[in-house]
Design a protein around this motif. Structure first.
Motif: not given
Length: 235
Positions: A29-38, A196-205
């Motif tokens: 039930g989570e949205i988890v995002t993985l962020i990082g550079s290319n 990253a900003y968009q992703a972290l806005q919707v992600a739980h973690r």
């Protein structure tokens, strides 16, 4: 309860050590995002989960079962759908045919039709373009089609790789609204995203990956306000 766990996963491309002992988890039930550079290992992580590449060591545990050595076509049948970077639709097939490919293991035409109707609720434009060749659609429409095709398998875990890449801001907003809506209806999502900003806005973690290693983890809003994250990915 964790629907997905990666435990000390090491993945190689030939002699290149792409993932260096990463461990992450995704709760149901989570949205988890993985962020990082290319080149940090984000796409490789998703490919390792979906079976497109095999980890040399470590475990990929999905719904309590080790799928580390399971080929991609079997993983797709167990409830994991992967929307790859660059969409990878079938350009010479129509929208309808692309969507049907997403439900290739479903023999009941009634179920296929019901799932397609559900996709149209999220993406009405696809219904308008049903007989159009996928390759003649705009980038935003192709992204909608790629996600729609994945939804046709009725996944329990959706892997999204760079869904906003190359899209106009207004389309990006639409895509992220739909990601949130899918999650509200119970879909578990692992999201890889350069924005990253968009992703972290919707992600739980979220997790931050650098050169194949997890260097930070936290709640989505915590990472947005973290000074290191802001300097590296949100500036």
């Amino acid at each position: 309860m964790s629907i997905l766990q990666l435990k000390d996963v090491n993945t190689f491309y030939g002699g290149i050590h792409a993932l260096k002992g990463i461990s992450i988890s995704v709760e149901k039930g989570e949205i988890v995002t993985l962020i990082g550079s290319n080149g940090a290992g984000k796409s490789t992580t998703l490919k390792t989960i979906s079976g497109q590449v095999m980890p040399k060591t470590g475990s990929v545990i999905y719904e309590g079962k080790d799928i580390s050595k399971q080929p991609a076509h079997l993983t797709a049948q167990t409830g994991i759908a992967h929307v790859p970077e660059g969409r990878r639709i079938f350009p010479r097939l129509t929208v309808k045919e692309n969507l049907e490919m997403g439900a290739f293991i479903v023999k009941d035409k009634k179920i296929v039709k019901e799932r397609m109707e559900k996709v149209f609720q999220y993406f009405p434009r696809l219904q308008e373009r049903l007989s159009q060749k996928g390759g003649t659609m705009s980038g935003g429409e192709q992204q909608m089609l790629a996600i729609g095709r994945a939804l046709m398998s009725k996944p329990r875990l959706l892997l999204l790789d760079e869904p906003s890449m190359g899209l106009a801001p207004v389309i990006v907003e639409q895509i992220f609204d739909i990601i949130s809506d899918l999650n509200k209806e119970g879909m578990t999502i692992l999201l890889v995203e350069q924005n990253a900003y968009q992703a972290l806005q919707v992600a739980h973690r979220g997790y931050v990956i650098q050169t194949g290693e997890i260097v930070m983890a936290g709640q989505g809003q915590e990472l947005i306000t973290n000074e290191q994250v802001r300097e590296a990915y949100l500036a």
